[in-house]
Design a protein around this motif. Structure first.
Motif, PDB file in Angstrom:
ATOM      1  N   PRO A   1     101.421  26.297 -20.117  1.00 59.29           N
ATOM      2  CA  PRO A   1     100.334  27.418 -20.243  1.00 59.29           C
ATOM      3  C   PRO A   1      98.938  26.838 -18.359  1.00 59.29           C
ATOM      4  CG  PRO A   1     100.233  27.540 -22.096  1.00 59.29           C
ATOM      5  CD  PRO A   1     100.971  26.404 -21.498  1.00 59.29           C
ATOM      6  N   TYR A   2      99.090  25.338 -18.505  1.00 60.85           N
ATOM      7  CA  TYR A   2      98.894  25.251 -16.940  1.00 60.85           C
ATOM      8  C   TYR A   2      99.515  25.172 -15.400  1.00 60.85           C
ATOM      9  CZ  TYR A   2      97.278  21.532 -13.850  1.00 60.85           C
ATOM     10  OH  TYR A   2      96.576  20.727 -12.738  1.00 60.85           O
ATOM     11  N   LEU A   3     100.164  24.881 -15.687  1.00 59.09           N
ATOM     12  CA  LEU A   3     101.374  25.260 -14.717  1.00 59.09           C
ATOM     13  C   LEU A   3     101.643  26.764 -14.147  1.00 59.09           C
ATOM     14  CD1 LEU A   3     103.891  23.223 -15.551  1.00 59.09           C
ATOM     15  CD2 LEU A   3     102.337  22.633 -13.741  1.00 59.09           C
ATOM     16  N   GLN A   4     101.390  27.893 -15.774  1.00 60.74           N
ATOM     17  CA  GLN A   4     101.301  28.583 -15.144  1.00 60.74           C
ATOM     18  C   GLN A   4     101.057  29.526 -14.752  1.00 60.74           C
ATOM     19  OE1 GLN A   4     101.581  31.704 -18.752  1.00 60.74           O
ATOM     20  NE2 GLN A   4     103.333  33.260 -17.584  1.00 60.74           N
ATOM     21  N   GLU A   5      99.557  28.973 -14.849  1.00 58.21           N
ATOM     22  CA  GLU A   5      97.841  29.440 -14.195  1.00 58.21           C
ATOM     23  C   GLU A   5      98.093  29.390 -12.726  1.00 58.21           C
ATOM     24  OE1 GLU A   5      93.340  28.971 -14.703  1.00 58.21           O
ATOM     25  OE2 GLU A   5      94.771  28.105 -15.859  1.00 58.21           O
ATOM     26  N   LYS A   6      98.344  28.426 -12.550  1.00 59.81           N
ATOM     27  CA  LYS A   6      98.750  27.084 -10.775  1.00 59.81           C
ATOM     28  C   LYS A   6      99.693  28.256 -10.199  1.00 59.81           C
ATOM     29  CE  LYS A   6      95.613  24.386 -11.773  1.00 59.81           C
ATOM     30  NZ  LYS A   6      93.725  24.623 -11.074  1.00 59.81           N
ATOM     31  N   LEU A   7     100.790  28.102 -11.022  1.00 60.69           N
ATOM     32  CA  LEU A   7     102.047  28.550 -10.402  1.00 60.69           C
ATOM     33  C   LEU A   7     103.042  29.963 -10.335  1.00 60.69           C
ATOM     34  CD1 LEU A   7     103.814  25.139 -10.137  1.00 60.69           C
ATOM     35  CD2 LEU A   7     102.898  26.016  -8.573  1.00 60.69           C
ATOM     36  N   GLY A   8     102.369  30.560 -11.798  1.00 61.16           N
ATOM     37  CA  GLY A   8     102.914  31.632 -11.975  1.00 61.16           C
ATOM     38  C   GLY A   8     104.167  31.416 -12.844  1.00 61.16           C
ATOM     39  N   GLY A   9     105.212  32.805 -12.901  1.00 63.87           N
ATOM     40  CA  GLY A   9     106.425  32.767 -13.856  1.00 63.87           C
ATOM     41  C   GLY A   9     106.453  33.472 -14.999  1.00 63.87           C
ATOM     42  N   LYS A  10     107.502  33.149 -15.696  1.00 63.53           N
ATOM     43  CA  LYS A  10     107.556  33.718 -16.633  1.00 63.53           C
ATOM     44  C   LYS A  10     107.322  32.397 -18.002  1.00 63.53           C
ATOM     45  CE  LYS A  10     111.056  36.761 -16.557  1.00 63.53           C
ATOM     46  NZ  LYS A  10     110.893  36.906 -14.917  1.00 63.53           N
ATOM     47  N   LEU A  11     106.788  31.931 -18.829  1.00 61.70           N
ATOM     48  CA  LEU A  11     107.201  31.190 -19.876  1.00 61.70           C
ATOM     49  C   LEU A  11     108.258  32.044 -21.306  1.00 61.70           C
ATOM     50  CD1 LEU A  11     106.573  28.890 -21.479  1.00 61.70           C
ATOM     51  CD2 LEU A  11     104.594  30.352 -22.089  1.00 61.70           C
ATOM     52  N   ALA A  12     109.328  31.221 -21.249  1.00 63.07           N
ATOM     53  CA  ALA A  12     110.374  32.184 -22.790  1.00 63.07           C
ATOM     54  C   ALA A  12     110.913  30.658 -23.703  1.00 63.07           C
ATOM     55  CB  ALA A  12     111.755  32.294 -21.324  1.00 63.07           C
ATOM     56  N   ILE A  13     111.291  31.254 -24.074  1.00 61.38           N
ATOM     57  CA  ILE A  13     112.108  30.030 -25.376  1.00 61.38           C
ATOM     58  C   ILE A  13     112.712  31.070 -26.160  1.00 61.38           C
ATOM     59  CG2 ILE A  13     110.199  30.625 -27.348  1.00 61.38           C
ATOM     60  CD1 ILE A  13     109.704  28.288 -27.180  1.00 61.38           C
ATOM     61  N   GLY A  14     113.171  30.112 -27.567  1.00 62.09           N
ATOM     62  CA  GLY A  14     114.993  31.103 -27.783  1.00 62.09           C
ATOM     63  C   GLY A  14     113.624  32.361 -28.698  1.00 62.09           C
ATOM     64  N   ARG A  15     114.345  33.405 -29.475  1.00 61.02           N
ATOM     65  CA  ARG A  15     113.658  34.360 -30.414  1.00 61.02           C
ATOM     66  C   ARG A  15     113.520  33.390 -30.931  1.00 61.02           C
ATOM     67  NH1 ARG A  15     116.062  37.086 -33.325  1.00 61.02           N
ATOM     68  NH2 ARG A  15     115.261  39.267 -33.323  1.00 61.02           N
ATOM     69  N   GLU A  16     114.555  33.203 -31.503  1.00 57.32           N
ATOM     70  CA  GLU A  16     113.886  32.259 -33.135  1.00 57.32           C
ATOM     71  C   GLU A  16     112.847  31.140 -32.907  1.00 57.32           C
ATOM     72  OE1 GLU A  16     118.466  33.249 -32.368  1.00 57.32           O
ATOM     73  OE2 GLU A  16     116.902  31.837 -31.462  1.00 57.32           O
ATOM     74  N   ILE A  17     112.633  31.400 -31.670  1.00 54.19           N
ATOM     75  CA  ILE A  17     110.667  30.215 -32.445  1.00 54.19           C
ATOM     76  C   ILE A  17     109.829  31.764 -33.640  1.00 54.19           C
ATOM     77  CG2 ILE A  17     109.625  32.019 -30.053  1.00 54.19           C
ATOM     78  CD1 ILE A  17     109.339  28.956 -31.455  1.00 54.19           C
TER      79      ILE A  17
ATOM     80  N   LEU B   1     111.530  36.232 -24.834  1.00 58.12           N
ATOM     81  CA  LEU B   1     112.725  35.491 -26.099  1.00 58.12           C
ATOM     82  C   LEU B   1     113.696  35.353 -25.420  1.00 58.12           C
ATOM     83  CD1 LEU B   1     110.523  36.681 -28.871  1.00 58.12           C
ATOM     84  CD2 LEU B   1     110.212  34.565 -27.683  1.00 58.12           C
ATOM     85  N   PHE B   2     114.643  35.044 -25.740  1.00 59.77           N
ATOM     86  CA  PHE B   2     116.185  35.030 -24.688  1.00 59.77           C
ATOM     87  C   PHE B   2     116.939  34.922 -26.262  1.00 59.77           C
ATOM     88  CE2 PHE B   2     115.126  30.971 -21.574  1.00 59.77           C
ATOM     89  CZ  PHE B   2     115.312  32.280 -20.557  1.00 59.77           C
ATOM     90  N   THR B   3     117.963  35.353 -26.171  1.00 57.39           N
ATOM     91  CA  THR B   3     118.506  36.175 -27.149  1.00 57.39           C
ATOM     92  C   THR B   3     119.735  34.937 -25.995  1.00 57.39           C
ATOM     93  OG1 THR B   3     119.779  37.942 -26.912  1.00 57.39           O
ATOM     94  CG2 THR B   3     118.062  38.072 -27.976  1.00 57.39           C
ATOM     95  N   ASP B   4     121.230  34.465 -27.968  1.00 59.12           N
ATOM     96  CA  ASP B   4     122.195  33.700 -27.648  1.00 59.12           C
ATOM     97  C   ASP B   4     123.028  34.674 -26.433  1.00 59.12           C
ATOM     98  OD1 ASP B   4     124.152  31.968 -27.690  1.00 59.12           O
ATOM     99  OD2 ASP B   4     125.006  32.890 -29.314  1.00 59.12           O
ATOM    100  N   GLY B   5     124.219  33.608 -25.917  1.00 62.35           N
ATOM    101  CA  GLY B   5     124.521  34.169 -25.306  1.00 62.35           C
ATOM    102  C   GLY B   5     124.088  35.367 -23.216  1.00 62.35           C
TER     103      GLY B   5
ATOM    104  N   ALA C   1     115.100  26.912 -33.860  1.00 63.69           N
ATOM    105  CA  ALA C   1     115.007  27.560 -32.591  1.00 63.69           C
ATOM    106  C   ALA C   1     115.717  27.283 -31.450  1.00 63.69           C
ATOM    107  CB  ALA C   1     113.550  28.003 -31.965  1.00 63.69           C
ATOM    108  N   ASP C   2     116.311  25.662 -31.239  1.00 61.70           N
ATOM    109  CA  ASP C   2     116.189  25.256 -30.093  1.00 61.70           C
ATOM    110  C   ASP C   2     117.946  25.754 -28.896  1.00 61.70           C
ATOM    111  OD1 ASP C   2     115.909  21.658 -30.586  1.00 61.70           O
ATOM    112  OD2 ASP C   2     115.949  22.086 -31.751  1.00 61.70           O
TER     113      ASP C   2
END
Length: 311
Positions: free
Chosen positions: A104-120, A147-151, A172-173
């Motif tokens: 969140p700190y880096l996103q506030e400074k630099l933008g971009g989309k925060l992503a993780i696997g959907r199994e979160i 949220l990424f999906t497999d593949g 969710a790895d």
């Protein structure tokens, strides 16, 4: 369309092979090592377009005082600005138990989309109950932009990327394959250190073994980048890059010839001897929220909960 496991790995292998054949499709990679948590963060960019991804950033947290700082994140910020990079993605390979995310700190400074696997979502359900997070805590992954999906494939400038689901350490790895490089989170460590533990809630040693086999099915020259290093016995320097070939030949837990049952027996016995990570309580509590602290209470202060006699 439903893709089989073989389809996904074949597609990922094809991506790596195209990058190996064309240096223009290979990313530039800068590693940032935080010795306090033994964590490696990465800035990965396309040299042509200068678009980049930040992977597994670290927010400094002093458990005794409850204070956070940005000493580990600021060099990432400086590197991106000095090299005139544009942040497209801030990626978490999983909800880390050993450090807090600075996304969140880096996103506030630099933008971009925060992503993780959907199994979160599964992790949020389990740990939302553990921390008694209440009905205000959404368990739908909405704290993340994607949220990424497999593949699933994506582009980093001109360079192809793909998300590979590699559960076992947690549900969710994900490994993030960009060009000829794979950022594999905690699934594997350096060959002389082995694999991740599988005894956290939602972990599974048998599933972890199968995930390692997914990764080791990639082309032998695939560059593998670890999320952690602890200097295995007999090694005096930290290291965080290996290859599929090196892992197949020498990983002390899952090298070629290791059976699934042998691995499960070893991993289960070893995990029984391990203490919980020092920052698992604040780490998961914050990281399941996309790196945000719990909502402040009526006095304006955020609190980290420590459930007693639970883990």
């Amino acid at each position: 369309m439903t893709h089989t496991d073989d389809d996904v790995i074949e597609a990922a292998a094809g991506q790596v092979e195209r990058a190996l054949a064309d240096t223009a499709l290979q990313p530039e990679i800068k590693a940032f090592f935080d010795e306090e948590t033994n964590t490696v963060s990465y800035v990965v960019h396309d040299p042509d377009t200068r678009q980049c991804a930040i992977i597994d950033s670290v927010l400094d947290y002093d458990a005794a005082s409850g204070r956070t700082s940005h000493e580990s994140a600021d060099p990432i910020l400086d590197h991106i600005r000095q090299h005139d990079l544009t942040v497209e993605w801030l990626i978490e390979t999983h909800a880390h138990a050993d450090h807090l995310s600075a996304a969140p700190y880096l996103q506030e400074k630099l933008g971009g989309k925060l992503a993780i696997g959907r199994e979160i979502i599964e992790v949020q359900e389990v740990f939302g109950k553990l921390f008694n997070a209440g009905s205000d805590f959404e368990r739908d992954g909405s704290q993340f932009d994607h949220l990424f999906t497999d593949g699933e494939t994506f582009m980093l400038g001109r360079i192809e990327g793909m998300a590979l689901h590699v559960p076992g350490h947690t549900p969710a790895d994900y490994a993030i394959v960009i060009g000829n490089a794979a950022f594999i989170g905690d699934t594997l460590f350096m060959p002389d250190f082995g694999t991740a533990r599988a005894d956290f809630p939602g972990g599974d040693a048998r599933v972890l073994f199968r995930s390692t086999r997914r990764l080791l099915s990639l082309p032998a020259q695939t560059r593998l980048f670890m999320c952690h290093d602890y200097k295995a016995p007999g090694r005096d320097e930290y290291a965080w890059e290996s290859s599929v070939a090196e892992q197949r030949a020498g990983n002390v837990h899952v090298k070629e010839g290791t059976s699934e049952d042998e691995f499960v027996e070893m991993r289960t016995a070893r995990d029984r001897t391990l203490a919980m990570p020092k920052l698992i309580m604040p780490g998961v509590q914050v990281n399941m929220r996309g790196g945000h602290l719990p909502e402040p209470e009526e006095n304006g202060v955020s609190y980290i909960k420590i459930p007693v006699n639970t883990l």
